[in-house]
Design a protein around this motif. Structure first.
Motif, PDB file in Angstrom:
ATOM      1  N   SER A 124       0.528  -1.137   0.217  1.00 24.23           N
ATOM      2  CA  SER A 124      -0.261  -0.101  -0.051  1.00 24.23           C
ATOM      3  C   SER A 124       0.846   1.386   0.342  1.00 24.23           C
ATOM      4  O   SER A 124       1.586   1.365   0.820  1.00 24.23           O
ATOM      5  N   LEU A 125       0.582   1.822  -1.049  1.00 28.90           N
ATOM      6  CA  LEU A 125       1.180   3.262  -0.550  1.00 28.90           C
ATOM      7  C   LEU A 125       0.300   4.362  -1.000  1.00 28.90           C
ATOM      8  O   LEU A 125      -0.653   4.810  -1.671  1.00 28.90           O
ATOM      9  N   VAL A 126       0.319   5.321  -0.234  1.00 28.58           N
ATOM     10  CA  VAL A 126       0.001   7.070   0.234  1.00 28.58           C
ATOM     11  C   VAL A 126       1.066   7.829   0.182  1.00 28.58           C
ATOM     12  O   VAL A 126       2.300   7.927   1.151  1.00 28.58           O
ATOM     13  N   ASN A 127       1.162   8.758  -0.755  1.00 27.85           N
ATOM     14  CA  ASN A 127       1.759  10.152  -0.975  1.00 27.85           C
ATOM     15  C   ASN A 127       1.129  10.759   0.333  1.00 27.85           C
ATOM     16  O   ASN A 127      -0.255  11.554  -0.243  1.00 27.85           O
ATOM     17  N   CYS A 128       1.763  11.493   1.409  1.00 25.11           N
ATOM     18  CA  CYS A 128       1.063  13.330   2.433  1.00 25.11           C
ATOM     19  C   CYS A 128       2.200  13.712   2.014  1.00 25.11           C
ATOM     20  O   CYS A 128       3.602  13.987   2.108  1.00 25.11           O
ATOM     21  N   PHE A 129       1.416  15.217   1.165  1.00 25.44           N
ATOM     22  CA  PHE A 129       2.379  15.997   0.470  1.00 25.44           C
ATOM     23  C   PHE A 129       1.410  17.218   1.045  1.00 25.44           C
ATOM     24  O   PHE A 129       0.286  17.412   0.562  1.00 25.44           O
ATOM     25  N   ASN A 130       2.152  18.728   1.245  1.00 23.57           N
ATOM     26  CA  ASN A 130       1.754  19.916   1.092  1.00 23.57           C
ATOM     27  C   ASN A 130       1.524  20.219  -0.417  1.00 23.57           C
ATOM     28  O   ASN A 130       1.900  20.496  -1.536  1.00 23.57           O
ATOM     29  N   LEU A 131       0.156  20.540  -0.436  1.00 27.26           N
ATOM     30  CA  LEU A 131      -0.666  21.188  -1.571  1.00 27.26           C
ATOM     31  C   LEU A 131       0.482  22.832  -1.883  1.00 27.26           C
ATOM     32  O   LEU A 131      -0.395  23.237  -0.966  1.00 27.26           O
ATOM     33  N   PRO A 132       1.081  22.896  -2.432  1.00 27.23           N
ATOM     34  CA  PRO A 132       0.725  25.409  -2.512  1.00 27.23           C
ATOM     35  C   PRO A 132      -0.587  25.330  -3.046  1.00 27.23           C
ATOM     36  O   PRO A 132      -1.315  25.210  -3.237  1.00 27.23           O
ATOM     37  N   GLY A 133      -0.485  26.605  -1.666  1.00 26.23           N
ATOM     38  CA  GLY A 133      -2.105  27.375  -1.572  1.00 26.23           C
ATOM     39  C   GLY A 133      -2.575  27.011  -0.922  1.00 26.23           C
ATOM     40  O   GLY A 133      -3.739  28.204   0.086  1.00 26.23           O
ATOM     41  N   LEU A 134      -2.451  25.887  -0.013  1.00 26.70           N
ATOM     42  CA  LEU A 134      -3.320  25.155   1.052  1.00 26.70           C
ATOM     43  C   LEU A 134      -2.990  25.038   2.100  1.00 26.70           C
ATOM     44  O   LEU A 134      -1.744  24.990   2.354  1.00 26.70           O
ATOM     45  N   PRO A 135      -2.877  26.277   3.039  1.00 26.11           N
ATOM     46  CA  PRO A 135      -3.005  26.401   4.445  1.00 26.11           C
ATOM     47  C   PRO A 135      -2.639  24.908   5.288  1.00 26.11           C
ATOM     48  O   PRO A 135      -3.740  24.449   4.991  1.00 26.11           O
ATOM     49  N   THR A 136      -1.528  24.706   6.333  1.00 28.70           N
ATOM     50  CA  THR A 136      -1.204  23.671   6.770  1.00 28.70           C
ATOM     51  C   THR A 136      -0.654  24.583   8.182  1.00 28.70           C
ATOM     52  O   THR A 136       0.363  25.273   7.805  1.00 28.70           O
ATOM     53  N   ARG A 137       0.302  23.313   9.290  1.00 31.52           N
ATOM     54  CA  ARG A 137       0.076  23.683  10.248  1.00 31.52           C
ATOM     55  C   ARG A 137       1.613  23.353  10.217  1.00 31.52           C
ATOM     56  O   ARG A 137       2.850  24.120  10.722  1.00 31.52           O
ATOM     57  N   ILE A 143       5.657  12.753   2.766  1.00 31.27           N
ATOM     58  CA  ILE A 143       6.131  12.076   2.715  1.00 31.27           C
ATOM     59  C   ILE A 143       5.655  10.740   1.843  1.00 31.27           C
ATOM     60  O   ILE A 143       4.639  10.490   1.595  1.00 31.27           O
ATOM     61  N   VAL A 144       6.121   9.076   2.009  1.00 27.88           N
ATOM     62  CA  VAL A 144       5.769   8.379   1.420  1.00 27.88           C
ATOM     63  C   VAL A 144       6.082   7.076   2.539  1.00 27.88           C
ATOM     64  O   VAL A 144       6.651   6.376   2.891  1.00 27.88           O
ATOM     65  N   VAL A 145       4.307   6.484   2.123  1.00 23.61           N
ATOM     66  CA  VAL A 145       4.758   5.684   3.063  1.00 23.61           C
ATOM     67  C   VAL A 145       3.673   4.696   2.881  1.00 23.61           C
ATOM     68  O   VAL A 145       2.529   4.461   2.031  1.00 23.61           O
ATOM     69  N   ILE A 146       4.987   3.880   2.505  1.00 23.89           N
ATOM     70  CA  ILE A 146       4.614   1.916   1.875  1.00 23.89           C
ATOM     71  C   ILE A 146       4.363   0.722   2.974  1.00 23.89           C
ATOM     72  O   ILE A 146       4.822   1.423   4.082  1.00 23.89           O
ATOM     73  N   ARG A 147       3.096   0.473   3.086  1.00 25.51           N
ATOM     74  CA  ARG A 147       2.385  -0.296   3.956  1.00 25.51           C
ATOM     75  C   ARG A 147       2.788  -2.460   3.392  1.00 25.51           C
ATOM     76  O   ARG A 147       1.986  -2.296   2.257  1.00 25.51           O
ATOM     77  N   GLU A 148       3.208  -3.173   4.630  1.00 28.44           N
ATOM     78  CA  GLU A 148       3.062  -3.672   3.949  1.00 28.44           C
ATOM     79  C   GLU A 148       1.428  -5.112   4.754  1.00 28.44           C
ATOM     80  O   GLU A 148       0.903  -4.486   5.020  1.00 28.44           O
ATOM     81  N   ASN A 149       0.649  -4.935   2.958  1.00 30.15           N
ATOM     82  CA  ASN A 149      -0.602  -5.010   3.209  1.00 30.15           C
ATOM     83  C   ASN A 149      -1.256  -6.348   3.263  1.00 30.15           C
ATOM     84  O   ASN A 149      -2.710  -6.806   3.316  1.00 30.15           O
ATOM     85  N   THR A 150      -0.347  -7.516   3.299  1.00 31.54           N
ATOM     86  CA  THR A 150      -1.082  -8.615   3.167  1.00 31.54           C
ATOM     87  C   THR A 150      -0.852  -9.941   4.833  1.00 31.54           C
ATOM     88  O   THR A 150      -1.483 -10.318   4.482  1.00 31.54           O
ATOM     89  N   VAL A 297      11.225   8.995   2.753  1.00 30.83           N
ATOM     90  CA  VAL A 297       9.903   6.939   2.497  1.00 30.83           C
ATOM     91  C   VAL A 297      10.107   6.385   3.645  1.00 30.83           C
ATOM     92  O   VAL A 297      10.615   6.005   4.525  1.00 30.83           O
ATOM     93  N   MET A 298       8.449   5.847   4.007  1.00 28.92           N
ATOM     94  CA  MET A 298       8.703   5.194   5.585  1.00 28.92           C
ATOM     95  C   MET A 298       7.850   3.727   5.388  1.00 28.92           C
ATOM     96  O   MET A 298       6.876   3.524   4.093  1.00 28.92           O
ATOM     97  N   VAL A 299       9.022   3.216   5.703  1.00 29.30           N
ATOM     98  CA  VAL A 299       8.134   1.820   5.058  1.00 29.30           C
ATOM     99  C   VAL A 299       7.905   0.513   6.790  1.00 29.30           C
ATOM    100  O   VAL A 299       8.613   0.999   8.231  1.00 29.30           O
ATOM    101  N   THR A 300       6.420   0.579   6.498  1.00 29.08           N
ATOM    102  CA  THR A 300       5.487  -0.361   7.745  1.00 29.08           C
ATOM    103  C   THR A 300       5.021  -2.111   7.781  1.00 29.08           C
ATOM    104  O   THR A 300       4.844  -1.681   6.746  1.00 29.08           O
ATOM    105  N   PRO A 301       5.378  -2.557   8.849  1.00 25.40           N
ATOM    106  CA  PRO A 301       4.189  -3.471   8.973  1.00 25.40           C
ATOM    107  C   PRO A 301       2.787  -2.335   8.466  1.00 25.40           C
ATOM    108  O   PRO A 301       2.117  -1.600   9.037  1.00 25.40           O
ATOM    109  N   ASN A 302       2.082  -4.230   8.851  1.00 30.65           N
ATOM    110  CA  ASN A 302       0.324  -3.969   8.179  1.00 30.65           C
ATOM    111  C   ASN A 302      -0.256  -2.735   9.155  1.00 30.65           C
ATOM    112  O   ASN A 302      -0.828  -1.005   8.599  1.00 30.65           O
TER     113      ASN A 302
END
Length: 415
Positions: A124-137, A143-150, A297-302
């Motif tokens: 499983s791959l989730v890309n979490c990133f700031n979008l230009p113009g969208l204010p965040t803290r 960050i790309v979170v890569i998770r073992e899925n099975t 990049v972060m790799v994790t168990p499920n």
């Protein structure tokens, strides 16, 4: 006029002419037939799913993207994904889906998990990133979170052995839980053993002397740990990422998560150009909310991956804007990156105010997966331009726009 002034004027003219030249980046040289339309299985799903998948359909049609959809009606309360849907995904190799609601309790298994298991979508791959113009803290989050899925707690193999005793066989974990009326004492321990080479069984025993019993078995395999580690490092290498962080709880589950770390360390040695480090999952969550820009990049168990991805998504702008997907050796399913089982509130559906950004960006990932990079670039650029302008935003992003208004704005910004 001095020689120095003439030189400055010549340089200025040269730079001015160069800025007027329109350049187009070279992407790749397609093979004959690469432009043929590709079939994609489409599952609108529950809740806001039909709204956001329809948004993708409209944008794909406006772009004249070389894909067409085979649409199937699937809902979370079904006991299984229909056979014809599975056959379509296996044939097409690619699926785009909205959220499928998973009922809480009642013995109904998650169709989201069924798809991952039956198609062996191990990453499983989730890309979490700031979008230009969208204010965040926080800024500079990518960050790309890569998770073992099975493996892991999501296998959901549970049954009641006898009344008051539940056995839960989850391909990653087993806990044992005994209750009796006579005592009010709680004790906890972990007992980890290897029962075959490369497979580690971890029995976490929490005993409470009150009625009932629950048993959970945690099994981590070297095969699956190495497979997800290889995918994470390969992703980092191919996408010019500089660091891979393994998330674990090996300070407590020393053999179970220790095997996961052992596998990551072995793979890391093959990629000397990529920095490798490790972090305990609870410290990871704290570091994410304090200083998320330190992660790449972060790799994790499920289970850990689900927690980390949703935390990172909340930091970078919310689940409504984070793309993601699940991939295996032969198939890929693209969906909203974080909280894929969250199908939204009924009020959002009634008011037609679901945020389509996450699934639009996921469909851009899908287009790249299908080797249509220019279409992916056009779509991603249009979405980011709409977010940056700030005129059309749904309520979760601080606006009042409807789903259709966001779609129309994206289409208007397509080049």
């Amino acid at each position: 006029m001095s020689r120095r002034s003439l030189t400055l004027l010549k340089n200025l003219a040269r730079n001015s002419n160069a800025s007027c030249i329109q350049t187009r980046s070279v992407t790749y040289m397609p093979r004959p037939g690469d432009g043929s339309p590709r079939a994609v299985t489409l599952i609108p799903g529950d809740g806001i799913g039909p709204l956001v998948t329809n948004a993708v359909e409209q944008v794909m049609e406006a772009m004249h993207a070389p894909i067409y959809f085979e649409k199937y009606d699937v809902h979370g309360e079904m006991s299984r994904v229909p056979l014809e849907v599975m056959e379509s995904i296996r044939k097409n190799k690619v699926c785009l889906k909205g959220g499928l609601k998973t009922p809480v309790g009642g013995g109904v298994s998650s169709l989201n998990v069924q798809l991952r298991k039956e198609l062996d979508l191990f990453a499983s791959l989730v890309n979490c990133f700031n979008l230009p113009g969208l204010p965040t803290r926080h800024e500079n989050v990518d960050i790309v979170v890569i998770r073992e899925n099975t493996e892991g707690e999501y296998a959901g193999l549970e049954h009641e052995v006898v009344p008051g005793v539940v056995e839960s066989l989850k391909s990653l974990k087993i806990s044992f839980f005994i209750e009796s009326f006579d005592f009010d004492v709680t004790r906890s321990l972990e007992n980890s053993t290897r029962f075959v080479p490369g497979v580690l069984e971890s029995v976490e025993s929490t005993t409470r002397f009150v009625p009932g019993a629950v048993e959970n078995l945690k099994v981590i395999t070297k095969f699956c740990s190495e497979r997800i580690a290889k995918y994470a490092f390969e992703y980092a290498y191919l996408n010019n990422r500089k660091k891979v962080t393994a998330v674990h709880k090996a300070n407590i589950m020393k053999l179970a998560d220790g095997l996961f770390l052992e596998s990551c360390r072995e793979v890391a040695k093959k990629y000397p150009g990529i920095t490798y480090n490790e972090i305990i999952v609870d410290n990871c969550c704290m570091q994410l909310v304090a200083k998320p820009e330190q992660f790449d990049v972060m790799v994790t168990p499920n289970l850990y991956g689900n927690l980390v991805a949703n935390t990172a998504a909340g930091i970078a702008g919310g689940t409504g804007v984070m793309p993601g997907g699940n991939v295996g050796a032969d198939h890929a399913v693209f969906e909203q990156g974080a909280s894929a089982g969250n199908v939204g509130k009924d009020k959002i559906v009634r008011e037609n105010k679901a945020n389509p950004v996450a699934l639009l960006l996921s469909s851009a990932m899908m287009l790249r997966h299908l080797q249509f990079p220019s279409f992916a670039d056009r779509l991603e650029t249009a979405v980011k331009r709409v977010i940056s302008e700030g005129k059309c935003r749904t309520k979760d992003l601080g606006g009042q726009s409807t789903t259709q208004q966001v779609v129309d704005a994206v289409i208007a910004n397509l080049e």
